[in-house]
Design a protein around this motif. Structure first.
Motif, PDB file in Angstrom:
ATOM      1  N   GLY A  20       0.803  -1.220   0.000  1.00 48.55           N
ATOM      2  CA  GLY A  20       0.000   0.000   0.000  1.00 48.55           C
ATOM      3  C   GLY A  20       0.833   1.266   0.000  1.00 48.55           C
ATOM      4  N   ALA A  35      -4.781   7.653  -4.419  1.00 51.98           N
ATOM      5  CA  ALA A  35      -6.063   7.102  -4.869  1.00 51.98           C
ATOM      6  C   ALA A  35      -5.941   6.809  -6.367  1.00 51.98           C
ATOM      7  N   GLN A  56      -9.968   2.746  -7.125  1.00 54.16           N
ATOM      8  CA  GLN A  56      -9.641   2.772  -5.701  1.00 54.16           C
ATOM      9  C   GLN A  56      -9.754   4.223  -5.246  1.00 54.16           C
ATOM     10  N   HIS A  57     -10.672   4.475  -4.313  1.00 52.71           N
ATOM     11  CA  HIS A  57     -10.930   5.842  -3.867  1.00 52.71           C
ATOM     12  C   HIS A  57     -10.077   6.275  -2.672  1.00 52.71           C
ATOM     13  N   GLU A  58      -9.415   5.342  -2.044  1.00 54.18           N
ATOM     14  CA  GLU A  58      -8.585   5.664  -0.876  1.00 54.18           C
ATOM     15  C   GLU A  58      -7.106   5.635  -1.253  1.00 54.18           C
ATOM     16  N   GLN A  59      -6.295   6.266  -0.442  1.00 54.65           N
ATOM     17  CA  GLN A  59      -4.850   6.162  -0.638  1.00 54.65           C
ATOM     18  C   GLN A  59      -4.291   5.082   0.279  1.00 54.65           C
ATOM     19  N   GLU A  61      -3.745   1.824  -0.395  1.00 51.37           N
ATOM     20  CA  GLU A  61      -4.482   0.555  -0.478  1.00 51.37           C
ATOM     21  C   GLU A  61      -3.729  -0.505  -1.283  1.00 51.37           C
ATOM     22  N   CYS A  64      -7.855  -2.909  -5.874  1.00 53.16           N
ATOM     23  CA  CYS A  64      -8.849  -2.034  -6.501  1.00 53.16           C
ATOM     24  C   CYS A  64     -10.215  -2.707  -6.451  1.00 53.16           C
ATOM     25  N   SER A  78      -9.863   6.931  -9.608  1.00 59.62           N
ATOM     26  CA  SER A  78     -10.004   7.079  -8.161  1.00 59.62           C
ATOM     27  C   SER A  78     -11.484   7.122  -7.760  1.00 59.62           C
TER      28      SER A  78
END
Length: 195
Positions: A20, A35, A56-59, A61, A64, A78
């Protein structure tokens, strides 16, 4: 003394970058993947973009998510992007808006639709790829859902705009013409006759 200025004398003193994150050569700290990117493995020098059809909307991670129905996701997304108005998708995993299906005539698709919505009675859509249905004009009607056209009101009846059924001329009035849009257009019965 500032510990950030300490020099490492052994590679064993290095800290492993976690999944991550990514670390360039000589990094003082791990950097979370942005993201739209992921890193499923530790000890990586860069993050990988989410594949087309995923996001993937979060950082920071490691995986996906698959793009859901009604949406599409180009590589590195993102966020999910909705199918544009006039198009829909019942399947997930789309990579571009052109993969969203065009709405057929007789239906409409709002932004992000997962299926085509049949035009309701009193409305129609003669063209495919539209986001709204049009109201039947005065003097016409449509009783069924999913109409591509409206029908003209028959003689003896009138149809206001948006009608789903013909309305009979009121008692004592008649019309031999088609396409009336209001009861005021029905004529009075002639003297000595019954309507």
């Amino acid at each position: 003394e500032d510990p950030s200025l300490d020099v490492m004398s052994d590679p064993g003193q290095c800290v492993t970058c976690a999944a991550g994150t990514w670390c360039s050569v000589g990094s003082a700290a791990a950097t979370p993947c942005a993201a739209g990117t992921i890193n499923p493995e530790p000890r990586q020098a860069e993050c990988a973009s989410c594949a087309a059809g995923t996001y993937q909307h979060e950082q920071g991670e490691t995986a996906c998510f698959g793009c859901t129905a009604g949406n599409y996701c180009p590589a590195g997304s993102s966020a999910e992007l909705p199918c544009p108005g006039g198009r829909y998708s019942s399947a997930g995993g789309l990579a571009q808006d052109t993969q969203c299906s065009s709405c057929p005539a007789g239906s409409a698709c709002s932004t992000g639709s997962t299926s085509a919505s049949a035009c309701s009675p009193g409305t129609y859509q003669s063209s495919g790829g539209q986001s709204t249905c049009d109201e039947c004009g005065g003097g016409s009607f449509k009783a069924a859902s999913g109409a591509g056209t409206c029908s003209a009101c028959t003689a003896g009846n009138y149809c206001r705009a948006g009608s789903s059924a013909e309305l009979s001329c009121p008692a004592g009035r008649f019309s031999a013409e088609e396409g009336l849009s209001d009861d005021s257009q029905c004529a009075d019965c002639p003297a000595g006759s019954f309507c």
